[in-house]
Scaffold this motif. Sequence first.
Motif, PDB file in Angstrom:
ATOM      1  N   ALA A 185      73.749  26.241   1.069  1.00  0.00           N
ATOM      2  CA  ALA A 185      74.965  26.550   0.309  1.00  0.00           C
ATOM      3  C   ALA A 185      75.467  27.959   0.580  1.00  0.00           C
ATOM      4  N   LEU A 186      74.574  28.859   0.985  1.00  0.00           N
ATOM      5  CA  LEU A 186      74.948  30.253   1.199  1.00  0.00           C
ATOM      6  C   LEU A 186      75.230  30.592   2.653  1.00  0.00           C
ATOM      7  N   ALA A 187      74.671  29.811   3.586  1.00  0.00           N
ATOM      8  CA  ALA A 187      74.689  30.269   4.981  1.00  0.00           C
ATOM      9  C   ALA A 187      75.049  29.196   6.006  1.00  0.00           C
ATOM     10  N   ALA A 188      75.408  27.991   5.573  1.00  0.00           N
ATOM     11  CA  ALA A 188      75.706  26.938   6.549  1.00  0.00           C
ATOM     12  C   ALA A 188      77.168  26.907   6.954  1.00  0.00           C
ATOM     13  N   ASP A 189      78.075  27.135   6.015  1.00  0.00           N
ATOM     14  CA  ASP A 189      79.504  27.001   6.293  1.00  0.00           C
ATOM     15  C   ASP A 189      80.277  28.078   5.547  1.00  0.00           C
ATOM     16  N   PRO A 190      80.719  29.144   6.239  1.00  0.00           N
ATOM     17  CA  PRO A 190      80.522  29.391   7.679  1.00  0.00           C
ATOM     18  C   PRO A 190      79.086  29.823   7.960  1.00  0.00           C
ATOM     19  N   PRO A 191      78.631  29.638   9.210  1.00  0.00           N
ATOM     20  CA  PRO A 191      77.248  29.982   9.532  1.00  0.00           C
ATOM     21  C   PRO A 191      76.990  31.478   9.357  1.00  0.00           C
ATOM     22  N   ARG A 192      75.891  31.795   8.685  1.00  0.00           N
ATOM     23  CA  ARG A 192      75.463  33.171   8.489  1.00  0.00           C
ATOM     24  C   ARG A 192      73.997  33.293   8.889  1.00  0.00           C
ATOM     25  N   PRO A 193      73.557  34.469   9.335  1.00  0.00           N
ATOM     26  CA  PRO A 193      72.150  34.626   9.700  1.00  0.00           C
ATOM     27  C   PRO A 193      71.239  34.469   8.483  1.00  0.00           C
ATOM     28  N   VAL A 194      70.098  33.822   8.702  1.00  0.00           N
ATOM     29  CA  VAL A 194      69.056  33.702   7.682  1.00  0.00           C
ATOM     30  C   VAL A 194      67.742  34.153   8.307  1.00  0.00           C
ATOM     31  N   TYR A 195      67.108  35.147   7.703  1.00  0.00           N
ATOM     32  CA  TYR A 195      65.849  35.701   8.201  1.00  0.00           C
ATOM     33  C   TYR A 195      64.690  35.254   7.317  1.00  0.00           C
ATOM     34  N   ALA A 196      63.529  35.042   7.944  1.00  0.00           N
ATOM     35  CA  ALA A 196      62.286  34.770   7.224  1.00  0.00           C
ATOM     36  C   ALA A 196      61.128  35.067   8.154  1.00  0.00           C
ATOM     37  N   HIS A 197      59.936  35.185   7.595  1.00  0.00           N
ATOM     38  CA  HIS A 197      58.754  35.271   8.442  1.00  0.00           C
ATOM     39  C   HIS A 197      58.640  33.999   9.266  1.00  0.00           C
ATOM     40  N   GLU A 198      58.068  34.110  10.449  1.00  0.00           N
ATOM     41  CA  GLU A 198      58.028  32.973  11.367  1.00  0.00           C
ATOM     42  C   GLU A 198      57.301  31.761  10.770  1.00  0.00           C
ATOM     43  N   LEU A 199      56.284  31.974   9.951  1.00  0.00           N
ATOM     44  CA  LEU A 199      55.574  30.838   9.360  1.00  0.00           C
ATOM     45  C   LEU A 199      56.384  30.182   8.242  1.00  0.00           C
ATOM     46  N   ALA A 200      57.101  30.993   7.472  1.00  0.00           N
ATOM     47  CA  ALA A 200      57.988  30.417   6.459  1.00  0.00           C
ATOM     48  C   ALA A 200      59.107  29.624   7.120  1.00  0.00           C
ATOM     49  N   ALA A 201      59.660  30.165   8.202  1.00  0.00           N
ATOM     50  CA  ALA A 201      60.715  29.459   8.925  1.00  0.00           C
ATOM     51  C   ALA A 201      60.197  28.143   9.493  1.00  0.00           C
ATOM     52  N   ALA A 202      58.981  28.159  10.027  1.00  0.00           N
ATOM     53  CA  ALA A 202      58.408  26.931  10.588  1.00  0.00           C
ATOM     54  C   ALA A 202      58.210  25.872   9.508  1.00  0.00           C
TER      55      ALA A 202
END
Length: 276
Positions: free
Chosen positions: A77-94
């Motif tokens: 809801a916050l970052a898909a449209d329009p696309p915005r960067p989303v950061y997380a630790h690599e394990l959380a992202a996985a």
Amino acid sequence: MTARFVEVADRVHVLREPLLEVNVTLVVGDGEALLVDSLSTAGQAAELAAAARAVTPYPWTVVNTHHHFDHCFGNAALAADPPRPVYAHELAAAALRERPDRLRREAYEELRDERPALAAEVAETVLLAPTHTVHTETVLEIGGRRVELRHPGRGHTDGDLVVRVPDADVLVAGDLVEQSGPPAFEDSYPLQWPEAIAELLRLTTPATVVVPGHGDPVDAAFVRTQHAQLVELAWLIRAAHTASAPPERVAADAPFGARPALTAARRGYAELDGTA
């Protein structure tokens, strides 16, 4: 959700979601902003976006402090449209990228008895995995402001991130620090958590505003107290494991209360046994 952002330091604002007392931090720079965490559902995130828009019109980058539902299920809801960067630790992202159905199911099961309406909404939420990953440290420039994303080691989860805003002396700790209740140990590494908190303390001054995952902002003295409790808990776990005592023995003597301490003891035994 009826909540608004409150400024806790220079152009750093915190909103506390009233249902689970989750904190979201908004950092405003010149022409850009940063949102730390995105709440539990698309509906909550839409209200969060409206609250952020009441503070700033600037486009935002999103950071997830870890993969638990109440901190990242609002990403889309916050970052898909329009696309915005989303950061997380690599394990959380996985976890978000590879196991969305499992994360939704676990969140539903956690909520269904006490908060069935929220559980139903969580079960239908579309998850957006982070677009950018952090291994140990990443530095962002948010409208001329330095923002540091750091992984202090295993603690609340294996993929925790903290967010430091040096020019405002603010440290966003996620669920590595808790104010409104005891730490949550279900996915934790209680024997390593004290060192993660020690790393946080190395980033603080006596004046630092520390934003916990849930509850009121705290200071470094509060974090030192919680660190001491986690050190005590880790010592009790190691001693009981060495004595081949049951985890319940730890729970009877440990800080934070019997139920959280029993969960911590079981996780700590798993660490010592090599199964965590």
